[in-house]
Design an enzyme around this catalytic site. Structure first.
Site, PDB file in Angstrom:
ATOM      1  N   GLY A  14      -8.212 -43.408 -48.411  1.00  0.00           N
ATOM      2  CA  GLY A  14      -9.415 -43.005 -49.137  1.00  0.00           C
ATOM      3  C   GLY A  14     -10.632 -43.389 -48.324  1.00  0.00           C
ATOM      4  O   GLY A  14     -10.609 -43.364 -47.104  1.00  0.00           O
ATOM      5  N   CYS A  15     -11.676 -43.764 -49.003  1.00  0.00           N
ATOM      6  CA  CYS A  15     -12.921 -44.135 -48.335  1.00  0.00           C
ATOM      7  C   CYS A  15     -12.680 -45.321 -47.406  1.00  0.00           C
ATOM      8  O   CYS A  15     -12.101 -46.329 -47.809  1.00  0.00           O
ATOM      9  CB  CYS A  15     -13.967 -44.506 -49.389  1.00  0.00           C
ATOM     10  SG  CYS A  15     -15.500 -45.128 -48.692  1.00  0.00           S
ATOM     11  N   PHE A  16     -13.148 -45.205 -46.167  1.00  0.00           N
ATOM     12  CA  PHE A  16     -12.889 -46.289 -45.215  1.00  0.00           C
ATOM     13  C   PHE A  16     -13.609 -47.573 -45.574  1.00  0.00           C
ATOM     14  O   PHE A  16     -13.217 -48.651 -45.148  1.00  0.00           O
ATOM     15  CB  PHE A  16     -13.137 -45.894 -43.765  1.00  0.00           C
ATOM     16  CG  PHE A  16     -14.400 -45.158 -43.419  1.00  0.00           C
ATOM     17  CD1 PHE A  16     -15.604 -45.382 -44.045  1.00  0.00           C
ATOM     18  CD2 PHE A  16     -14.364 -44.209 -42.406  1.00  0.00           C
ATOM     19  CE1 PHE A  16     -16.758 -44.702 -43.682  1.00  0.00           C
ATOM     20  CE2 PHE A  16     -15.515 -43.524 -42.021  1.00  0.00           C
ATOM     21  CZ  PHE A  16     -16.714 -43.775 -42.674  1.00  0.00           C
TER      22      PHE A  16
END
EC number: 1.8.4.11
Length: 179
Positions: A14-16
């Site tokens: 997902g979002c880093f």
């Protein structure tokens, strides 16, 4: 004098910003760099381009670690249990192929370990694991403002509502692996 052993892992969950914050708390991690890989667009991608979904890149982190302190296997177990590896191209409200669950292996040994960890954890989830396992090609470091995002912005809304609960889960499930 012997130089210390170093391992490198590249994963996307997902979002880093979330994945980066998780690994920054793990003992034996030397460095975590947010970036992009797995795409098919030519040249160095930008955040805006990756978020458009048109480049095919995933948001990932590249983790440099001491394998004498944390094994690649244990690193992947932490990764798999601190995001949802059962949702295709999505983590919570973040939707798109850039948010896919993915393990990019650097060599055949990492490939075998990734496959083994997924098999070991399969029964721990209510749905099938959809985590992609692919060879790493080119890793592109994300723009500077994405690095150390949670540490630099802990009170930002996304950090408070999305990342902090993931860190709490990490602390509960893997307290013995934290620095």
């Amino acid at each position: 004098m012997n130089s210390p052993k170093v391992g490198i892992a590249t994963v996307g969950g997902g979002c880093f910003w979330c994945t980066e914050a998780i690994f920054q708390e793990v003992r034996g991690i030397h460095k975590v760099v947010s970036g992009y890989t797995g795409g098919n667009a030519p040249g160095r991608p930008t955040y805006r381009e990756v978020c458009s979904g048109l480049t095919g890149h995933a948001e990932v982190v590249q983790v440099t670690f001491d394998p004498d302190v944390i094994s690649y296997h244990d690193l992947l177990v932490i990764f798999m249990t601190t995001h949802d590896p059962t949702t295709l191209n999505r983590q919570g409200a973040d939707v798109g192929a850039q948010y896919r669950s993915v393990i990019y292996y650097h060599d055949e040994e990492q490939h075998k370990t990734a496959t083994k960890v997924i098999q070991e954890l399969a029964d721990s989830f209510d749905a099938p694991i959809v985590t992609e396992v692919s060879p790493l090609e080119t890793f592109y470091e994300a723009e500077d403002y994405h690095q150390d995002y949670y540490r630099n912005n802990p009170r930002q809304g996304y950090c408070s509502y999305v990342i902090t609960p993931k860190l709490n889960k990490l602390r509960k499930l893997h307290a013995d692996k934290l620095g």
